[in-house]
Scaffold this motif. Structure first.
Motif, mmCIF file in Angstrom:
data_model
loop_
_atom_site.group_PDB
_atom_site.id
_atom_site.type_symbol
_atom_site.label_atom_id
_atom_site.label_comp_id
_atom_site.label_asym_id
_atom_site.label_seq_id
_atom_site.Cartn_x
_atom_site.Cartn_y
_atom_site.Cartn_z
ATOM 1 N N HIS A 701 0.826 -1.207 0.000
ATOM 2 C CA HIS A 701 0.000 0.000 0.000
ATOM 3 C C HIS A 701 0.862 1.260 0.000
ATOM 4 O O HIS A 701 0.616 2.195 -0.772
ATOM 5 N N ARG A 702 1.878 1.288 0.871
ATOM 6 C CA ARG A 702 2.701 2.500 0.949
ATOM 7 C C ARG A 702 3.505 2.705 -0.328
ATOM 8 O O ARG A 702 3.697 3.845 -0.773
ATOM 9 N N MET A 703 3.980 1.617 -0.908
ATOM 10 C CA MET A 703 4.724 1.766 -2.152
ATOM 11 C C MET A 703 3.828 2.350 -3.233
ATOM 12 O O MET A 703 4.211 3.278 -3.952
ATOM 13 N N LYS A 704 2.627 1.838 -3.360
ATOM 14 C CA LYS A 704 1.715 2.348 -4.382
ATOM 15 C C LYS A 704 1.334 3.797 -4.110
ATOM 16 O O LYS A 704 1.165 4.589 -5.045
ATOM 17 N N ALA A 705 1.207 4.144 -2.830
ATOM 18 C CA ALA A 705 0.871 5.532 -2.488
ATOM 19 C C ALA A 705 1.996 6.471 -2.898
ATOM 20 O O ALA A 705 1.747 7.552 -3.457
ATOM 21 N N LEU A 706 3.252 6.080 -2.599
ATOM 22 C CA LEU A 706 4.387 6.906 -3.016
ATOM 23 C C LEU A 706 4.473 6.996 -4.537
ATOM 24 O O LEU A 706 4.695 8.074 -5.101
ATOM 25 N N LEU A 707 4.304 5.857 -5.208
ATOM 26 C CA LEU A 707 4.387 5.859 -6.666
ATOM 27 C C LEU A 707 3.270 6.699 -7.276
ATOM 28 O O LEU A 707 3.472 7.351 -8.316
ATOM 29 N N ARG A 708 2.108 6.686 -6.643
ATOM 30 C CA ARG A 708 1.000 7.487 -7.171
ATOM 31 C C ARG A 708 1.368 8.969 -7.221
ATOM 32 O O ARG A 708 1.080 9.670 -8.187
ATOM 33 N N ARG A 709 2.057 9.438 -6.181
ATOM 34 C CA ARG A 709 2.486 10.842 -6.189
ATOM 35 C C ARG A 709 3.688 11.044 -7.109
ATOM 36 O O ARG A 709 3.749 12.013 -7.865
ATOM 37 N N MET A 710 4.647 10.138 -7.054
ATOM 38 C CA MET A 710 5.877 10.304 -7.835
ATOM 39 C C MET A 710 5.602 10.281 -9.335
ATOM 40 O O MET A 710 6.266 10.977 -10.118
ATOM 41 N N LEU A 711 4.611 9.514 -9.753
ATOM 42 C CA LEU A 711 4.328 9.359 -11.178
ATOM 43 C C LEU A 711 3.199 10.269 -11.654
ATOM 44 O O LEU A 711 2.685 10.100 -12.762
ATOM 45 N N ASP A 712 2.874 11.245 -10.830
ATOM 46 C CA ASP A 712 1.833 12.225 -11.167
ATOM 47 C C ASP A 712 2.492 13.440 -11.810
ATOM 48 O O ASP A 712 3.342 14.087 -11.194
ATOM 49 N N GLU A 713 2.099 13.750 -13.045
ATOM 50 C CA GLU A 713 2.719 14.880 -13.748
ATOM 51 C C GLU A 713 2.352 16.211 -13.115
ATOM 52 O O GLU A 713 3.001 17.228 -13.401
ATOM 53 N N ASP A 789 2.876 -9.362 -13.306
ATOM 54 C CA ASP A 789 1.465 -9.264 -12.922
ATOM 55 C C ASP A 789 1.170 -8.048 -12.052
ATOM 56 O O ASP A 789 0.008 -7.703 -11.832
ATOM 57 N N PHE A 790 2.219 -7.412 -11.553
ATOM 58 C CA PHE A 790 2.051 -6.247 -10.677
ATOM 59 C C PHE A 790 2.086 -4.992 -11.557
ATOM 60 O O PHE A 790 3.119 -4.656 -12.134
ATOM 61 N N LEU A 791 0.962 -4.292 -11.667
ATOM 62 C CA LEU A 791 0.837 -3.149 -12.564
ATOM 63 C C LEU A 791 0.553 -1.872 -11.783
ATOM 64 O O LEU A 791 -0.143 -1.898 -10.761
ATOM 65 N N VAL A 792 1.096 -0.770 -12.258
ATOM 66 C CA VAL A 792 0.907 0.542 -11.634
ATOM 67 C C VAL A 792 0.520 1.538 -12.718
ATOM 68 O O VAL A 792 1.046 1.480 -13.849
ATOM 69 N N GLU A 793 -0.351 2.451 -12.378
ATOM 70 C CA GLU A 793 -0.784 3.450 -13.352
ATOM 71 C C GLU A 793 0.353 4.416 -13.677
ATOM 72 O O GLU A 793 0.996 4.958 -12.774
ATOM 73 N N TYR A 794 0.588 4.599 -14.961
ATOM 74 C CA TYR A 794 1.675 5.487 -15.412
ATOM 75 C C TYR A 794 1.279 6.187 -16.698
ATOM 76 O O TYR A 794 0.984 5.528 -17.695
ATOM 77 N N PRO A 795 1.325 7.556 -16.684
ATOM 78 C CA PRO A 795 1.383 8.423 -15.509
ATOM 79 C C PRO A 795 0.090 8.323 -14.676
ATOM 80 O O PRO A 795 -0.923 7.854 -15.176
ATOM 81 N N THR A 796 0.147 8.777 -13.452
ATOM 82 C CA THR A 796 -1.021 8.757 -12.581
ATOM 83 C C THR A 796 -2.176 9.491 -13.257
ATOM 84 O O THR A 796 -2.016 10.601 -13.755
ATOM 85 N N GLY A 797 -3.323 8.837 -13.275
ATOM 86 C CA GLY A 797 -4.509 9.437 -13.873
ATOM 87 C C GLY A 797 -4.679 9.181 -15.352
ATOM 88 O O GLY A 797 -5.678 9.583 -15.947
ATOM 89 N N SER A 798 -3.720 8.492 -15.962
ATOM 90 C CA SER A 798 -3.772 8.274 -17.412
ATOM 91 C C SER A 798 -4.674 7.110 -17.801
ATOM 92 O O SER A 798 -5.086 7.008 -18.966
ATOM 93 N N GLY A 799 -4.924 6.201 -16.864
ATOM 94 C CA GLY A 799 -5.669 5.007 -17.196
ATOM 95 C C GLY A 799 -4.825 3.908 -17.805
ATOM 96 O O GLY A 799 -5.322 2.826 -18.114
ATOM 97 N N THR A 800 -3.528 4.170 -17.983
ATOM 98 C CA THR A 800 -2.599 3.179 -18.527
ATOM 99 C C THR A 800 -1.826 2.538 -17.381
ATOM 100 O O THR A 800 -1.267 3.247 -16.535
ATOM 101 N N PHE A 801 -1.796 1.201 -17.371
ATOM 102 C CA PHE A 801 -1.107 0.491 -16.306
ATOM 103 C C PHE A 801 0.061 -0.294 -16.896
ATOM 104 O O PHE A 801 -0.074 -0.982 -17.908
ATOM 105 N N LEU A 802 1.222 -0.153 -16.261
ATOM 106 C CA LEU A 802 2.446 -0.781 -16.743
ATOM 107 C C LEU A 802 3.117 -1.561 -15.623
ATOM 108 O O LEU A 802 2.873 -1.308 -14.431
#
Length: 892
Positions: A701-713, A789-802
């Motif tokens: 959870h914390r990793m995804k939370a940090l990545l959500r901010r870090m990958l937000d343009e 199998d572990f995907l994260v939205e990139y960039p945040t809010g784009s709807g694209t998961f990588l």
């Protein structure tokens, strides 16, 4: 390309590493600025910039080193060769690079010259330097006046803004060095008139001895000397370096002076006998024949006077070689062409897999800058504090000033500098990052650099590593162990899987002492929460974290604590590697695992007090400060400080645990008997891809939370990498009031608008290469555990998961794009400034800046900081390797 060409440079590197032939004897070790350094500061107030200025540098002998333009010297700095120029209009001979001091520049110190490191090989068998010299009088005064006038909210005033290069009225001056042997060097100086009219140019190659005779008594015969010989060559004799001869072509005016301070100017001795250090300047610019000799001295100038028509090129050949007999210059350029061919072959092999020519050019010029940025660093703190027998004693104020607790420090070594003008001194964490790209070029040199800072004449007896010259006692982030293991891995790949265990073990034992220093000195309350002060991030905080304002208590730093968690895992990784060959290290590895667990606990719950450094509301890591009588106050600045916990990640292969059963048992005991700690360690009890084990400060959870901010343009993610401060602070600056003053942090994409640390650095928005490199590396390590199998939205809010690997690839491409030509043909790092007209072959002369605009990617800070920005080499290399692997998988 012949087989001989392909292996010639690698052979030289190998001979140097085995101690068979000293190809490092001569290199680009000459400083580009010795004036304005702490070493040369003997003032009462400790203001190095005023103690010895650029204007004084030509007439005052240096104590601890030398500087010059496009120069080389031996590894002890005993004899130096460089170039001086005069266009007939400047008020001084151009012997060294000019720039603004920290007080004069509106964004701190700033070199005001146009020059490029075009090429270099690790053995220095081939070096190429381009300098651009205006034909009009150099605008020294204008640059100083405008720098003083401008505020921090304005861009720097560059030499191009003065019109000095208008209508292409400048000379392209290229200096190349090609070694015939370790002590036989050809130098070729080429000057071309780029302007529309004929113009006069004086080329003055200089050879001189470093002043070793003005500081202490010695026999008269120990003074080195130069003298012209009947055949026209120059005989040079040095008590330690031995005999050399300098041969030259043409018929220059041969001028000598002494490398001594002009006592008429600086010693208030109007009757002192010369000639002095500034004799060449006085004779060539001022026409003073009495300022030079014709027979001999300790400083030589070969004065060539040319008038160049538009587009005309003139060339000067020199040869500096050991021995008593002169050797002819290479008029045909055969040795030069051979060394260029060998350099081409060396880089072709290194760039295998890098397909496009633009990326190959970026790689090679970044490597050139890294090699050219080696510098001889001499500084004996005890002697500097005490003073020299033949000189006035230093002022008493020095006894309570800079570096007084580092009297053991006595460096006289070739070091990789961040930038040889703006940072002509080492910095501990910069140097650690330098070693990764250096390891691609010359692993032996990289390893020796890492070992050097742990030597007893650098490392403090208490275990601290020296931070940087202005204050050795400051703390830089502890990345030395990380760099050591990464260099070990790069070198192991180069050696066909044979790792240099002696190197790894040697550094590890010294870092055990350094780790203990961190635990004892920077965890003041014994709670596994670390301070550290500014930690190299200068003005990232709302105030100087090394000196909190009155009313504040101790700062508990998210980055300081996370760096120590990373340090623990790095030391564990090294211990595991050593344990595979010596089981005594198994218990040491488990000890560092325990340290990591304790730090992870502290970041979640400091001392069992119910609060930690993770902010549940913002889902981000923040520094916290004790407010006497008021509890703990989080400093909610969303900055790189809160991203550092990402870097504390390690993945352990199941084969390691199988080969080290004692380590596995100890870990299982800790996890079974300390369940409150075990639950903090991300995914230790769940096998990932290939049954790997993951150690991280961040559970999912914390990793995804940090990545959500870090990958937000709208926050950290820019077109060219991860910013050092969230862009959210542009509209919502962070302010702290009510403590006798107001403190504010606002997003600044470019140069600093804060006066903190002199205003010459900025972690409030720009992109920094070393932090981005660590981000990319962390993502790849997480991916090696989580898999596709572990995907994260990139960039945040784009709807694209990588996948995390794909995101690391995308960030790598953004970082490479700083230097690569875009669809418009422009390079973002150049900004909007149109490039100066270039000579054929130098159309894309690059610069590798200290940091980059968080919005546009424009290069900022030190312009030639090819130290940690040279990590672009590793990114390009890794991208090529991944491409080759993917091609193989596709083919299969």
């Amino acid at each position: 390309m012949s087989e001989l060409d392909a292996w010639a440079e690698r052979r030289r590197i190998a001979e140097q590493a085995r101690g068979e032939r000293a190809w490092s004897l001569w290199g680009p070790y000459l400083a580009e600025r010795q004036w304005g350094t702490v070493r040369e500061d003997y003032s009462r107030d400790g203001n190095a910039w005023r103690s010895l200025t650029h204007e004084e540098a030509r007439s005052r002998a240096y104590r601890w080193g030398e500087d010059g333009l496009a120069g080389i010297c031996d590894e002890r700095g005993q004899m130096c060769l460089s170039l001086a120029l005069w266009n007939g209009r400047d008020h001084i001979l151009k012997e060294r690079l000019f720039g603004l001091t920290n007080e004069e520049g509106n964004h701190g110190e700033d070199v005001k010259e146009v020059y490029h490191y075009l090429d270099a090989t690790p053995s220095h068998a081939y070096l190429k330097f381009l300098y651009r010299y205006p034909q009009a009088a150099y605008p020294y005064d204008e640059l100083v006046r405008e720098g003083l006038r401008r505020g921090r909210d304005q861009p720097e005033y560059e030499i191009e803004d003065t019109g000095a290069f208008a209508e292409d009225r400048f000379f392209d001056v290229t200096v190349e060095y090609a070694k015939e042997e370790i002590d036989d060097i050809h130098a070729v100086i080429t000057a071309t008139n780029r302007g529309p009219e004929a113009a006069d140019l004086r080329l003055v190659p200089q050879l001189w001895f470093r002043n070793i005779w003005s500081w202490r008594e010695g026999p008269a015969e120990s003074r080195p000397k130069m003298a012209v010989q009947p055949d026209g060559s120059i005989a040079c004799e040095h008590p330690r370096l031995g005999r050399y001869r300098l041969s030259h072509d043409g018929e220059p005016e041969v001028l000598f002076c002494e490398n001594d301070t002009n006592l008429r100017l600086h010693g208030w001795q109007p009757d002192a006998a010369g000639p002095f250090k500034d004799g060449l300047h006085a004779a060539i610019v001022g026409g003073d024949e009495s300022a030079v000799r014709r027979d001999g001295g300790t400083k030589l100038g070969l004065h060539y006077a040319f008038r160049l028509e538009p587009g005309e090129t003139r060339r000067v050949n020199l040869r500096l070689s050991a021995g008593s007999r002169p050797r002819p210059v290479d008029h045909e350029g055969a040795i030069l062409l051979r060394r260029i061919a060998e350099a081409d072959a060396f880089y072709d092999a290194l760039q295998d897999g890098i397909a496009d020519s633009d990326s190959r050019a970026i790689f090679r010029q970044a490597a050139a800058g890294l090699i050219w940025s080696k510098q001889l660093y001499c500084y004996d703190v005890r002697l500097w504090l005490k003073g020299d027998p033949l000189q006035p004693a230093p002022p008493r104020e020095r006894d309570g000033g800079r570096n007084i607790h580092w009297r053991h420090f006595a460096g006289s070594d070739v070091l990789s500098m961040p930038d040889k003008w703006e940072y002509p001194w080492f910095a501990a964490w910069d140097l650690a990052f330098h070693c990764l790209p250096l390891a691609l070029l010359d692993p032996d040199f990289a390893k020796k650099q890492l070992l050097l800072l742990t030597r007893e004449w650098y490392m403090h007896p208490n275990g601290q590593l020296p931070a940087y010259e202005w204050e050795f006692g400051d703390a830089n982030p502890p990345v030395h162990a990380w760099a050591t293991y990464r260099v070990f891995e790069i070198d192991r790949d180069r050696r066909g899987g044979r790792g240099d265990l002696a190197f790894l073990e040697g550094v590890f034992h010294k870092l055990l002492i350094n780790f203990t220093w961190w635990v004892n000195r920077k965890d003041a309350d014994g709670r596994n929460v670390f301070q550290g002060g500014f930690l190299g991030l200068d003005n990232v905080g709302v105030f100087d974290r090394s000196r909190p304002p009155p009313g504040f208590g101790r700062i508990h730093q998210a980055d300081g604590t996370a760096w120590m968690a990373m340090y623990s895992l790095n030391m564990m990784r090294i211990a595991l590697e050593l344990a595979l060959h010596n089981d005594v290290y198994e218990s040491t590895a488990s000890k560092f695992f325990e340290h990591f667990l304790l730090i992870a606990e502290a970041m979640t719950d400091m001392g069992g007090e119910g609060f930690g450094l993770w902010d549940e509301e913002d889902e981000f890591y923040y520094d916290e400060v004790d407010i006497p009588g008021g509890g703990m106050l989080p400093l909610r600045v969303r900055s790189v400080v809160g991203l550092v916990p990402l870097f504390a990640v390690e993945v352990i292969e199941p084969s390691v645990l199988q080969r080290l059963p004692d380590f596995a048992r100890r870990l299982n005991w800790l996890l079974e008997n300390r369940p409150h700690l075990a639950c903090l360690v991300s995914r230790w009890d769940e096998g990932g891809v290939g049954d790997r084990k993951l150690l991280s400060l961040l559970r999912g959870h914390r990793m995804k939370a940090l990545l959500r901010r870090m990958l937000d343009e709208a926050e950290f993610l820019s077109d060219h990498g991860v910013r050092s401060l969230s862009k959210a602070h542009l509209e919502r600056p962070y302010s702290l009031n009510g403590f006798g003053d107001a403190f504010t942090v606002r997003y600044d994409p470019a140069d600093s608008t804060s006066n903190m640390f002199g205003g010459n650095s900025n972690w409030r928005g720009p992109v920094w290469m070393p932090v981005n490199y660590l981000v990319v590396e962390a993502l790849r390590r997480f991916h090696s555990y989580y898999g596709d199998d572990f995907l994260v939205e990139y960039p945040t809010g784009s709807g694209t998961f990588l996948t995390l690997n794909a995101i690391a690839d995308a960030l790598t491409d953004r970082l490479i794009s700083l230097f690569a030509k875009g669809e418009d043909g422009k390079r973002p790092a150049f900004g909007d400034r149109p490039p100066i007209a270039s000579a054929p072959g130098a159309e894309d002369a690059l610069l590798f800046h200290e940091f980059f605009d968080g919005d546009t990617g424009r290069g900022l800070g030190a312009s030639h900081q090819t130290g940690w920005t040279a990590l672009i080499l590793n990114l390009l290399h890794q991208k090529a390797q991944r491409t080759e692997v993917e091609k193989g998988e596709t083919a299969a």
